[in-house]
Scaffold this active site. Structure first.
Site, PDB file in Angstrom:
ATOM      1  N   SER A  32      18.613  31.131  22.478  1.00  0.00           N
ATOM      2  CA  SER A  32      18.623  32.184  21.460  1.00  0.00           C
ATOM      3  C   SER A  32      17.480  31.936  20.474  1.00  0.00           C
ATOM      4  CB  SER A  32      19.953  32.124  20.719  1.00  0.00           C
ATOM      5  OG  SER A  32      19.846  32.789  19.488  1.00  0.00           O
ATOM      6  N   SER A  33      17.029  33.006  19.836  1.00  0.00           N
ATOM      7  CA  SER A  33      15.921  32.850  18.878  1.00  0.00           C
ATOM      8  C   SER A  33      16.334  32.055  17.640  1.00  0.00           C
ATOM      9  CB  SER A  33      15.381  34.218  18.457  1.00  0.00           C
ATOM     10  OG  SER A  33      16.408  35.001  17.900  1.00  0.00           O
ATOM     11  N   CYS A  34      17.639  31.842  17.443  1.00  0.00           N
ATOM     12  CA  CYS A  34      18.065  31.089  16.251  1.00  0.00           C
ATOM     13  C   CYS A  34      17.824  29.586  16.390  1.00  0.00           C
ATOM     14  CB  CYS A  34      19.520  31.372  15.906  1.00  0.00           C
ATOM     15  SG  CYS A  34      20.646  30.751  17.130  1.00  0.00           S
ATOM     16  N   TYR A  49      25.636  26.840  16.236  1.00  0.00           N
ATOM     17  CA  TYR A  49      25.257  27.531  17.484  1.00  0.00           C
ATOM     18  C   TYR A  49      23.843  27.121  17.902  1.00  0.00           C
ATOM     19  CZ  TYR A  49      24.300  31.529  20.587  1.00  0.00           C
ATOM     20  OH  TYR A  49      23.970  32.339  21.645  1.00  0.00           O
ATOM     21  N   LYS A  90      22.506  25.276  21.306  1.00  0.00           N
ATOM     22  CA  LYS A  90      21.491  25.870  22.186  1.00  0.00           C
ATOM     23  C   LYS A  90      20.286  24.933  22.341  1.00  0.00           C
ATOM     24  CE  LYS A  90      23.490  29.566  23.570  1.00  0.00           C
ATOM     25  NZ  LYS A  90      23.784  29.705  25.015  1.00  0.00           N
ATOM     26  N   HIS A 107      27.474  41.602  16.452  1.00  0.00           N
ATOM     27  CA  HIS A 107      26.126  41.603  15.900  1.00  0.00           C
ATOM     28  C   HIS A 107      25.886  42.935  15.185  1.00  0.00           C
ATOM     29  CE1 HIS A 107      25.566  38.385  18.965  1.00  0.00           C
ATOM     30  NE2 HIS A 107      24.863  37.866  17.991  1.00  0.00           N
TER      31      HIS A 107
HETATM   32  O1  GFB Z   1      23.172  40.627  14.130  1.00  0.00           O
HETATM   33  P1  GFB Z   1      23.602  39.669  13.080  1.00  0.00           P
HETATM   34  O2  GFB Z   1      25.043  39.478  12.894  1.00  0.00           O
HETATM   35  O3  GFB Z   1      22.969  38.258  13.376  1.00  0.00           O
HETATM   36  O4  GFB Z   1      23.012  40.150  11.669  1.00  0.00           O
HETATM   37  P2  GFB Z   1      21.683  37.389  13.014  1.00  0.00           P
HETATM   38  C1  GFB Z   1      21.686  40.558  11.504  1.00  0.00           C
HETATM   39  C2  GFB Z   1      21.487  41.091  10.093  1.00  0.00           C
HETATM   40  O5  GFB Z   1      22.181  42.333   9.959  1.00  0.00           O
HETATM   41  C3  GFB Z   1      21.996  40.190   8.970  1.00  0.00           C
HETATM   42  C4  GFB Z   1      22.925  42.355   8.757  1.00  0.00           C
HETATM   43  O6  GFB Z   1      21.079  40.225   7.892  1.00  0.00           O
HETATM   44  C5  GFB Z   1      23.312  40.878   8.571  1.00  0.00           C
HETATM   45  O7  GFB Z   1      23.697  40.620   7.240  1.00  0.00           O
HETATM   46  N1  GFB Z   1      24.059  43.287   8.865  1.00  0.00           N
HETATM   47  C6  GFB Z   1      24.205  44.437   8.164  1.00  0.00           C
HETATM   48  C7  GFB Z   1      25.150  43.154   9.664  1.00  0.00           C
HETATM   49  N2  GFB Z   1      25.366  45.026   8.437  1.00  0.00           N
HETATM   50  C8  GFB Z   1      25.986  44.255   9.382  1.00  0.00           C
HETATM   51  C9  GFB Z   1      27.234  44.378  10.060  1.00  0.00           C
HETATM   52  O8  GFB Z   1      28.022  45.287   9.862  1.00  0.00           O
HETATM   53  N3  GFB Z   1      27.514  43.390  10.979  1.00  0.00           N
HETATM   54  C10 GFB Z   1      26.643  42.361  11.222  1.00  0.00           C
HETATM   55  N4  GFB Z   1      26.976  41.448  12.149  1.00  0.00           N
HETATM   56  N5  GFB Z   1      25.473  42.212  10.557  1.00  0.00           N
HETATM   57  C11 GFB Z   1      22.811  35.941  14.792  1.00  0.00           C
HETATM   58  C12 GFB Z   1      23.182  34.505  14.877  1.00  0.00           C
HETATM   59  O9  GFB Z   1      22.103  36.022  13.633  1.00  0.00           O
HETATM   60  O10 GFB Z   1      21.955  36.376  15.824  1.00  0.00           O
HETATM   61  C13 GFB Z   1      23.470  34.067  16.235  1.00  0.00           C
HETATM   62  O11 GFB Z   1      24.230  34.268  13.964  1.00  0.00           O
HETATM   63  C14 GFB Z   1      22.495  34.588  17.259  1.00  0.00           C
HETATM   64  O12 GFB Z   1      23.494  32.689  16.249  1.00  0.00           O
HETATM   65  C15 GFB Z   1      22.288  36.055  17.101  1.00  0.00           C
HETATM   66  O13 GFB Z   1      21.258  33.919  17.166  1.00  0.00           O
HETATM   67  C16 GFB Z   1      21.264  36.620  18.062  1.00  0.00           C
HETATM   68  O14 GFB Z   1      20.464  37.926  13.675  1.00  0.00           O
HETATM   69  O15 GFB Z   1      21.551  37.165  11.543  1.00  0.00           O
END
Ligand code: GFB
Length: 312
Positions: A108-110, A137, A141, A180
């Site tokens: 993953s890119s994280c 996580y 990875k 996500h």
């Molecule tokens: O997709 P996401 O949950 O993961 O969140 P990450 C991306 C951005 O979207 C963050 C915002 O800045 C969130 O605060 N966001 C806005 C939301 N509204 C929402 C919502 O309703 N739900 C969610 N989930 N986010 C994950 C990692 O990071 O990406 C994992 O935690 C993994 O480890 C994955 O790498 C691909 O991109 O921040």
């Protein structure tokens, strides 16, 4: 890789694994080995050893993982670390022990440092601290990458790793606590439109930048790597399509037809401010993504919400 090769797709019911299965079937690979987590618990070493001993897969796509969005990663920190470490260690060790010809591990890119220069090059791994919301996580990875690298160096195994950017597509998770951002916003806006709600909450400031890729593009890239890539260094797999979360929200709003207001809740975390992959190495091998973000979101919206749409 032959059309009758015995190919095990670990995690075939997930978004990534199911896309790999669709891709392999569409290309004529028919000898696929699939197990649900009820049939085979990949965290259990005995079960995994027994399975590899009996089934003798030749090729393995390791797409099984505990995954989730920013809140799930931050909340279930022990589970994200333990489950992913166990899955990787068990599958990679069994692949070595039972003579798997080639294994592709999905990261993953994280894995990259929180404040790494952008776009993220493969060489930035382990150069600075990680983003805290998904550190467990990411550590798991990184361990998976190091397992592939170490079994290659010590035992000569052809185990490769790919690091996809943020993904979306069919069979995504729409549970608002664990999802996500893309499926979460699609669901929230769809439900708001259907119920006539006037506002939808967006977590964070809307300023973080993310690169999104349709999982069918990822599956295409993974098959390409399985066929053509045999080196130690892991490979970034990105689309190059970067948007802010606010821009993503507007795009989804248009596609879903929600006409209300987007409200940004800055009590919720932003996570990493930017995560753009440098996919130059993959591009130089001759592969690039083909599905635009707009077309991809329209496709997923039709796919996932078609039943709901038809009763609107
Ligand atoms: O997709 P996401 O949950 O993961 O969140 P990450 C991306 C951005 O979207 C963050 C915002 O800045 C969130 O605060 N966001 C806005 C939301 N509204 C929402 C919502 O309703 N739900 C969610 N989930 N986010 C994950 C990692 O990071 O990406 C994992 O935690 C993994 O480890 C994955 O790498 C691909 O991109 O921040």
């Amino acid at each position: 890789m032959q059309f009758d090769s015995r190919i095990y797709i670990a995690g075939h019911r997930g978004m990534v694994g199911s896309a790999i299965v669709r891709k392999l079937k569409s290309e004529g690979y028919h000898n696929l080995i699939l197990r649900t987590s009820d049939e085979l618990d990949l965290r259990n070493q005995d079960q995994v050893q027994e399975f590899f001993k009996r089934e003798k897969p030749e090729l393995v796509f390791l797409a099984a993982a505990k995954v989730g969005g920013i809140l799930a990663n931050n909340t279930y920190r022990a589970d994200f670390l333990y489950d992913n470490l166990m899955i990787e260690a068990n599958v990679i060790h069994a692949a070595y022990r039972y003579g798997v010809t080639k294994l592709l591990f999905l990261g993953s890119s994280c894995i990259y440092p929180k404040n790494a220069p952008q776009p993220l090059k493969e060489e930035y791994l382990l150069t600075a601290p990680l983003e805290s919301t998904n550190e467990p996580y990411a550590i798991a990875k990184i361990a998976g990458i190091k397992l592939c690298e170490s079994y290659r160096r010590q035992y000569g195994c052809n185990f490769i790793s790919a690091m996809p950017t943020n993904l979306y597509g069919p069979n995504d998770n729409y549970d608002l606590q664990n999802a996500h951002v893309l499926p979460a916003l699609m669901r929230k806006m769809h439900e708001a439109r259907v119920s006539g709600a006037t506002q939808v909450e967006i977590w964070g400031s809307g300023r973080p930048l993310r690169e999104f890729m349709h999982v069918d593009d990822l599956a295409d890239a993974l098959l390409f790597l399985m066929k053509h890539y045999d080196d130690e260094l892991f490979v970034n797999v990105g689309s190059g399509e970067e948007v802010s979360i606010a821009e993503l929200a507007s795009l989804i709003k248009g596609i879903v037809g929600f006409e209300g207001e987007l409200v940004f809740n800055t009590e919720k975390p932003d996570g990493t401010m930017r995560k753009l992959m440098d996919s130059t190495r993959l591009a130089s091998m001759g592969w690039k993504a083909g599905i635009s973000l707009t077309a991809g979101i329209e496709n997923v919206y039709r796919y996932h919400f078609s039943v709901l749409n038809s009763v609107d």
